[in-house]
Design a protein around this motif. Structure first.
Motif, PDB file in Angstrom:
ATOM      1  N   MET A 241       0.840  -1.190   0.000  1.00  0.00           N
ATOM      2  CA  MET A 241       0.000   0.000   0.000  1.00  0.00           C
ATOM      3  C   MET A 241       0.882   1.249   0.000  1.00  0.00           C
ATOM      4  O   MET A 241       1.870   1.327   0.719  1.00  0.00           O
ATOM      5  CB  MET A 241      -0.886   0.024   1.243  1.00  0.00           C
ATOM      6  CG  MET A 241      -1.969  -1.050   1.262  1.00  0.00           C
ATOM      7  SD  MET A 241      -3.143  -0.889  -0.044  1.00  0.00           S
ATOM      8  CE  MET A 241      -4.398   0.056   0.723  1.00  0.00           C
ATOM      9  N   TRP A 242       0.488   2.213  -0.801  1.00  0.00           N
ATOM     10  CA  TRP A 242       1.206   3.467  -0.898  1.00  0.00           C
ATOM     11  C   TRP A 242       0.371   4.531  -0.210  1.00  0.00           C
ATOM     12  O   TRP A 242      -0.756   4.822  -0.601  1.00  0.00           O
ATOM     13  CB  TRP A 242       1.441   3.802  -2.362  1.00  0.00           C
ATOM     14  CG  TRP A 242       2.050   5.132  -2.611  1.00  0.00           C
ATOM     15  CD1 TRP A 242       3.115   5.679  -1.975  1.00  0.00           C
ATOM     16  CD2 TRP A 242       1.618   6.103  -3.562  1.00  0.00           C
ATOM     17  NE1 TRP A 242       3.379   6.925  -2.469  1.00  0.00           N
ATOM     18  CE2 TRP A 242       2.473   7.210  -3.454  1.00  0.00           C
ATOM     19  CE3 TRP A 242       0.609   6.142  -4.500  1.00  0.00           C
ATOM     20  CZ2 TRP A 242       2.346   8.337  -4.245  1.00  0.00           C
ATOM     21  CZ3 TRP A 242       0.475   7.255  -5.283  1.00  0.00           C
ATOM     22  CH2 TRP A 242       1.345   8.341  -5.161  1.00  0.00           C
ATOM     23  N   LYS A 243       0.921   5.136   0.845  1.00  0.00           N
ATOM     24  CA  LYS A 243       0.198   6.109   1.653  1.00  0.00           C
ATOM     25  C   LYS A 243       0.386   7.496   1.049  1.00  0.00           C
ATOM     26  O   LYS A 243       1.493   8.023   1.004  1.00  0.00           O
ATOM     27  CB  LYS A 243       0.694   6.070   3.091  1.00  0.00           C
ATOM     28  CG  LYS A 243      -0.155   6.855   4.034  1.00  0.00           C
ATOM     29  CD  LYS A 243       0.174   6.510   5.464  1.00  0.00           C
ATOM     30  CE  LYS A 243      -0.794   7.236   6.356  1.00  0.00           C
ATOM     31  NZ  LYS A 243      -0.878   6.696   7.669  1.00  0.00           N
ATOM     32  N   ILE A 244      -0.713   8.080   0.595  1.00  0.00           N
ATOM     33  CA  ILE A 244      -0.680   9.391  -0.034  1.00  0.00           C
ATOM     34  C   ILE A 244      -0.812  10.484   1.022  1.00  0.00           C
ATOM     35  O   ILE A 244      -0.078  11.452   1.020  1.00  0.00           O
ATOM     36  CB  ILE A 244      -1.796   9.522  -1.091  1.00  0.00           C
ATOM     37  CG1 ILE A 244      -1.566   8.492  -2.192  1.00  0.00           C
ATOM     38  CG2 ILE A 244      -1.854  10.914  -1.660  1.00  0.00           C
ATOM     39  CD1 ILE A 244      -2.693   8.372  -3.164  1.00  0.00           C
ATOM     40  N   SER A 245      -1.784  10.319   1.917  1.00  0.00           N
ATOM     41  CA  SER A 245      -1.972  11.258   3.015  1.00  0.00           C
ATOM     42  C   SER A 245      -2.362  10.443   4.247  1.00  0.00           C
ATOM     43  O   SER A 245      -2.338   9.211   4.219  1.00  0.00           O
ATOM     44  CB  SER A 245      -3.046  12.297   2.668  1.00  0.00           C
ATOM     45  OG  SER A 245      -4.307  11.679   2.556  1.00  0.00           O
ATOM     46  N   GLN A 246      -2.750  11.123   5.317  1.00  0.00           N
ATOM     47  CA  GLN A 246      -3.059  10.431   6.573  1.00  0.00           C
ATOM     48  C   GLN A 246      -4.192   9.430   6.412  1.00  0.00           C
ATOM     49  O   GLN A 246      -4.152   8.344   6.961  1.00  0.00           O
ATOM     50  CB  GLN A 246      -3.435  11.434   7.656  1.00  0.00           C
ATOM     51  CG  GLN A 246      -2.249  12.150   8.254  1.00  0.00           C
ATOM     52  CD  GLN A 246      -2.675  13.071   9.374  1.00  0.00           C
ATOM     53  OE1 GLN A 246      -3.817  13.481   9.461  1.00  0.00           O
ATOM     54  NE2 GLN A 246      -1.718  13.416  10.230  1.00  0.00           N
ATOM     55  N   ASN A 247      -5.208   9.790   5.649  1.00  0.00           N
ATOM     56  CA  ASN A 247      -6.374   8.911   5.528  1.00  0.00           C
ATOM     57  C   ASN A 247      -6.617   8.423   4.104  1.00  0.00           C
ATOM     58  O   ASN A 247      -7.717   8.007   3.777  1.00  0.00           O
ATOM     59  CB  ASN A 247      -7.617   9.628   6.060  1.00  0.00           C
ATOM     60  CG  ASN A 247      -7.822  10.976   5.401  1.00  0.00           C
ATOM     61  OD1 ASN A 247      -7.031  11.385   4.565  1.00  0.00           O
ATOM     62  ND2 ASN A 247      -8.868  11.656   5.784  1.00  0.00           N
ATOM     63  N   LEU A 248      -5.582   8.478   3.259  1.00  0.00           N
ATOM     64  CA  LEU A 248      -5.753   8.068   1.868  1.00  0.00           C
ATOM     65  C   LEU A 248      -4.552   7.252   1.427  1.00  0.00           C
ATOM     66  O   LEU A 248      -3.413   7.704   1.494  1.00  0.00           O
ATOM     67  CB  LEU A 248      -5.882   9.326   0.986  1.00  0.00           C
ATOM     68  CG  LEU A 248      -6.287   9.121  -0.457  1.00  0.00           C
ATOM     69  CD1 LEU A 248      -7.671   8.493  -0.540  1.00  0.00           C
ATOM     70  CD2 LEU A 248      -6.294  10.452  -1.177  1.00  0.00           C
TER      71      LEU A 248
END
Length: 138
Positions: free
Chosen positions: A1-8
């Motif tokens: 998983m690639w975390k773009i922002s805190q909740n995305l």
């Protein structure tokens, strides 16, 4: 998983990246080594929330094709790893830019004082312009 922002976050399997030869100056390194990265991200087939998908597809960005695919080419750096990180960061910035919900504009009326000031200024300008006419002898 690639975390773009805190909740995305999105799975990296949804992002298609291919290495290819860079263009431009660079001599033998450019001609022999595949350092440029070509990123493709299908918005419609992604696991992004529907609201973000809709705002992404509504963007007037030249990097988004008519089919709803984001295409980003990265060749700023001499190494493939830096170019890969660069295109992922640029895709993340694009997604984050539409992730924030724009505030609805609340229509307001001009105040009574602002209307009076505007009319007073208009009449003042009219007087100035009327004095620019020809001078009569009377």
């Amino acid at each position: 998983m690639w975390k773009i922002s805190q909740n995305l976050e999105i799975p990296l399997e949804e992002v298609d990246m291919h290495a290819m030869r860079s263009g431009g100056a660079g001599g033998q390194n450019v001609n022999k080594v595949s350092t440029a990265i070509h990123l493709r991200f299908d918005i419609r087939a992604s696991s992004l929330p529907p609201a973000i998908k809709e705002r992404l597809l509504g963007l007037r960005d030249q990097r988004i094709t008519a089919d709803g695919v984001v295409v980003i080419k990265g060749q700023r750096f001499r190494t493939q790893e830096k170019n890969r990180a660069d295109v992922l960061e640029r895709l993340g910035e694009l997604i984050v830019s539409v992730a924030k919900v724009p505030k609805k504009r609340v229509a307001t009326k001009p105040t009574r004082g602002s209307r009076e000031r505007r009319l007073k200024q208009k009449s003042r300008r009219g007087q100035i312009k009327s004095l620019r006419g020809k001078v009569s002898d009377q």
